[in-house]
Design a protein around this motif. Structure first.
Motif, PDB file in Angstrom:
ATOM      1  N   PRO A 100       0.823  -1.018   0.636  1.00 14.93           N
ATOM      2  CA  PRO A 100       0.095   0.205   0.040  1.00 14.93           C
ATOM      3  C   PRO A 100       0.661   1.088  -0.114  1.00 14.93           C
ATOM      4  O   PRO A 100       1.889   1.126   0.458  1.00 14.93           O
ATOM      5  CB  PRO A 100      -0.776  -0.194   1.044  1.00 14.93           C
ATOM      6  CG  PRO A 100      -1.312  -2.121   1.665  1.00 14.93           C
ATOM      7  CD  PRO A 100       0.112  -2.465   0.464  1.00 14.93           C
ATOM      8  N   TRP A 103       2.810   3.046   2.612  1.00 16.05           N
ATOM      9  CA  TRP A 103       3.651   2.162   3.848  1.00 16.05           C
ATOM     10  C   TRP A 103       4.365   1.156   2.669  1.00 16.05           C
ATOM     11  O   TRP A 103       6.077   0.947   3.951  1.00 16.05           O
ATOM     12  CB  TRP A 103       2.746   0.534   3.610  1.00 16.05           C
ATOM     13  CG  TRP A 103       1.886  -0.072   4.550  1.00 16.05           C
ATOM     14  CD1 TRP A 103       0.572   1.089   5.012  1.00 16.05           C
ATOM     15  CD2 TRP A 103       0.490  -1.581   4.791  1.00 16.05           C
ATOM     16  NE1 TRP A 103      -0.320   0.669   5.507  1.00 16.05           N
ATOM     17  CE2 TRP A 103      -0.737  -0.400   5.069  1.00 16.05           C
ATOM     18  CE3 TRP A 103       1.229  -1.900   4.521  1.00 16.05           C
ATOM     19  CZ2 TRP A 103      -1.232  -1.328   6.110  1.00 16.05           C
ATOM     20  CZ3 TRP A 103      -0.014  -3.460   5.137  1.00 16.05           C
ATOM     21  CH2 TRP A 103      -0.992  -2.696   5.543  1.00 16.05           C
ATOM     22  N   GLN A 142       1.171  -0.067  -4.815  1.00 16.56           N
ATOM     23  CA  GLN A 142       0.459  -0.360  -4.816  1.00 16.56           C
ATOM     24  C   GLN A 142      -0.885   0.864  -6.025  1.00 16.56           C
ATOM     25  O   GLN A 142      -0.315   1.702  -5.505  1.00 16.56           O
ATOM     26  CB  GLN A 142      -0.859  -0.614  -4.001  1.00 16.56           C
ATOM     27  CG  GLN A 142      -0.305  -2.516  -3.347  1.00 16.56           C
ATOM     28  CD  GLN A 142      -1.611  -3.028  -2.124  1.00 16.56           C
ATOM     29  OE1 GLN A 142      -1.019  -3.766  -1.173  1.00 16.56           O
ATOM     30  NE2 GLN A 142      -2.301  -2.663  -2.584  1.00 16.56           N
ATOM     31  N   ASP A 162      -7.447   2.755  -5.752  1.00 16.05           N
ATOM     32  CA  ASP A 162      -7.203   0.983  -5.811  1.00 16.05           C
ATOM     33  C   ASP A 162      -8.017   0.541  -4.744  1.00 16.05           C
ATOM     34  O   ASP A 162      -7.435   0.405  -3.193  1.00 16.05           O
ATOM     35  CB  ASP A 162      -5.797   0.863  -5.625  1.00 16.05           C
ATOM     36  CG  ASP A 162      -5.239  -0.685  -5.488  1.00 16.05           C
ATOM     37  OD1 ASP A 162      -6.673  -1.460  -6.416  1.00 16.05           O
ATOM     38  OD2 ASP A 162      -4.269  -0.770  -5.598  1.00 16.05           O
ATOM     39  N   THR A 167      -7.920  -2.137   1.899  1.00 20.45           N
ATOM     40  CA  THR A 167      -7.364  -1.142   1.963  1.00 20.45           C
ATOM     41  C   THR A 167      -7.771  -0.547   1.126  1.00 20.45           C
ATOM     42  O   THR A 167      -8.164  -1.290   0.156  1.00 20.45           O
ATOM     43  CB  THR A 167      -5.291  -1.156   2.298  1.00 20.45           C
ATOM     44  OG1 THR A 167      -5.066  -1.550   0.920  1.00 20.45           O
ATOM     45  CG2 THR A 167      -5.134  -1.311   3.537  1.00 20.45           C
ATOM     46  N   ASN A 169      -6.135   2.689  -1.352  1.00 18.42           N
ATOM     47  CA  ASN A 169      -5.220   3.235  -1.537  1.00 18.42           C
ATOM     48  C   ASN A 169      -5.455   4.804  -2.926  1.00 18.42           C
ATOM     49  O   ASN A 169      -6.253   4.149  -3.730  1.00 18.42           O
ATOM     50  CB  ASN A 169      -3.732   2.713  -2.579  1.00 18.42           C
ATOM     51  CG  ASN A 169      -3.396   2.050  -1.739  1.00 18.42           C
ATOM     52  OD1 ASN A 169      -2.506   2.282  -0.384  1.00 18.42           O
ATOM     53  ND2 ASN A 169      -3.337   0.655  -1.700  1.00 18.42           N
ATOM     54  N   THR A 185      -3.389   5.727   2.637  1.00 20.23           N
ATOM     55  CA  THR A 185      -4.421   4.402   2.487  1.00 20.23           C
ATOM     56  C   THR A 185      -5.313   4.821   3.359  1.00 20.23           C
ATOM     57  O   THR A 185      -4.959   4.919   4.635  1.00 20.23           O
ATOM     58  CB  THR A 185      -3.381   3.675   3.264  1.00 20.23           C
ATOM     59  OG1 THR A 185      -2.498   3.420   1.782  1.00 20.23           O
ATOM     60  CG2 THR A 185      -3.725   1.999   3.022  1.00 20.23           C
ATOM     61  N   LYS A 187      -8.231   2.578   5.638  1.00 19.03           N
ATOM     62  CA  LYS A 187      -8.767   0.948   5.888  1.00 19.03           C
ATOM     63  C   LYS A 187     -10.577   1.228   5.432  1.00 19.03           C
ATOM     64  O   LYS A 187     -11.438   0.874   6.229  1.00 19.03           O
ATOM     65  CB  LYS A 187      -8.821   1.281   7.179  1.00 19.03           C
ATOM     66  CG  LYS A 187      -8.892  -1.223   7.348  1.00 19.03           C
ATOM     67  CD  LYS A 187      -8.584  -1.547   9.326  1.00 19.03           C
ATOM     68  CE  LYS A 187      -8.394  -3.473   9.189  1.00 19.03           C
ATOM     69  NZ  LYS A 187      -9.004  -3.282  10.876  1.00 19.03           N
TER      70      LYS A 187
END
Length: 305
Positions: A100, A103, A142, A162, A167, A169, A185, A187
């Protein structure tokens, strides 16, 4: 799968929470481990004295994909599925994977080391023996790789969403360039909808609905169940799409000023249940698009070198 002149094969793997995708395969992330050979043989990987069955359910969301061995086992399975498509069981592989957006900065190197933990590995998948040598690995953000091959067609300001199982993104792309400072990102993956739908049915009727029924409904917009259950699933899905657009607006998404590209498994939910104008929204339905993008980026990296 792409092949370099030295025979090394580039395999892109999209390590999702709902499905593990390669350029040509999709496998649900359910994984069960056995000390003895299972009765039914489909989708079985044998490694280090244990047997792993894939495809029954999905893996729970975790914020660190290296927290257990599952995503490493998924990697072996995904590589085996790609290789077996063309009848190859021994290969040198360069892995192309992703994390992600937010991350990548902190977890990229650790995830790369996790995937590269063994330079060579021997295992069996569906009865066939594999010998793989991992020669390298790149980890990309991602989402963006899914559009990189046609990004030259972008004009002005674009926003990429995405929507995966765990998640969502979000990334701004301005003048054909991804803007790292405008990436987030949330959740807000598809699994959040599945949980809400399951709870809604339980609250209304006191029964547990199988997740596969929910997944079928949100993917195709129909399921062979009574209308009273369909009404709840529809209402929950519509509410979920509103949450998606509310999250986008939180990051200053405006349909009048930019084009929205939606990728990932959540695209079908937007298509089936959202109230939107398609003029400035494009849903990329190829669930393997990100894995293909990983391979493209790795291939171009080698061409530059």
């Amino acid at each position: 799968m792409r092949e370099l002149k030295n025979g090394v094969k580039i395999i892109g793997i999209d390590h999702g929470y709902g499905n593990i995708k390669t350029a040509n395969t999709v496998t649900p992330t359910g994984i069960n481990s056995y000390s003895a050979e299972p009765i039914f043989q489909d989708n079985i990987l044998e490694y280090n004295g244990r047997y792993y069955r894939f495809g029954e359910g999905h893996k729970d969301f975790i914020s660190d994909k290296t927290a257990d061995d599952d995503f490493y086992i998924f990697t072996l399975m995904a590589a085996a599925r790609e290789l077996s498509r063309i009848g190859i069981y021994e290969a040198k592989i360069y892995l192309a994977a992703g994390l992600p957006l937010t991350w990548v900065r902190t977890q990229r190197e650790h995830f790369r080391e996790y995937l590269m933990r063994n330079k060579t590995v021997d295992f069996k998948f569906n009865g066939s023996s594999f010998h793989i040598e991992f020669v390298g690995c790149s980890v990309y953000p991602q989402g963006y790789p899914a559009v990189v091959e046609f990004i030259k067609e972008f004009k002005g300001t674009n926003i990429l969403a995405d929507i995966g199982n765990g998640t969502m993104n979000i990334l701004y792309i301005r003048n054909k360039k991804p803007i790292e400072s405008s990436s987030w990102t949330e959740k807000l993956g598809v699994n959040q909808l599945v949980i809400k739908a399951r709870n809604a049915v339980m609250d209304s009727f006191g029964i547990v609905i199988d997740e596969s029924i929910i997944e079928q409904y949100i993917r195709f917009g129909k399921a062979d169940i009574l209308e009273k259950y369909l009404e709840i699933l529809n209402r929950t899905a519509v509410e979920y799409t509103k949450d998606i657009f509310s999250a986008l607006k939180k990051y200053e998404y405006s349909p009048d000023l930019m084009k929205l590209y939606i990728i990932g498994g959540g695209g079908c939910i937007i298509k089936n249940f959202a109230d939107y104008s398609s003029e400035n929204i494009e849903i990329i339905s190829d669930i393997c698009a990100t894995a293909k993008g990983y391979e493209y980026l790795a291939y171009m990296q080698f061409r530059r070198d």
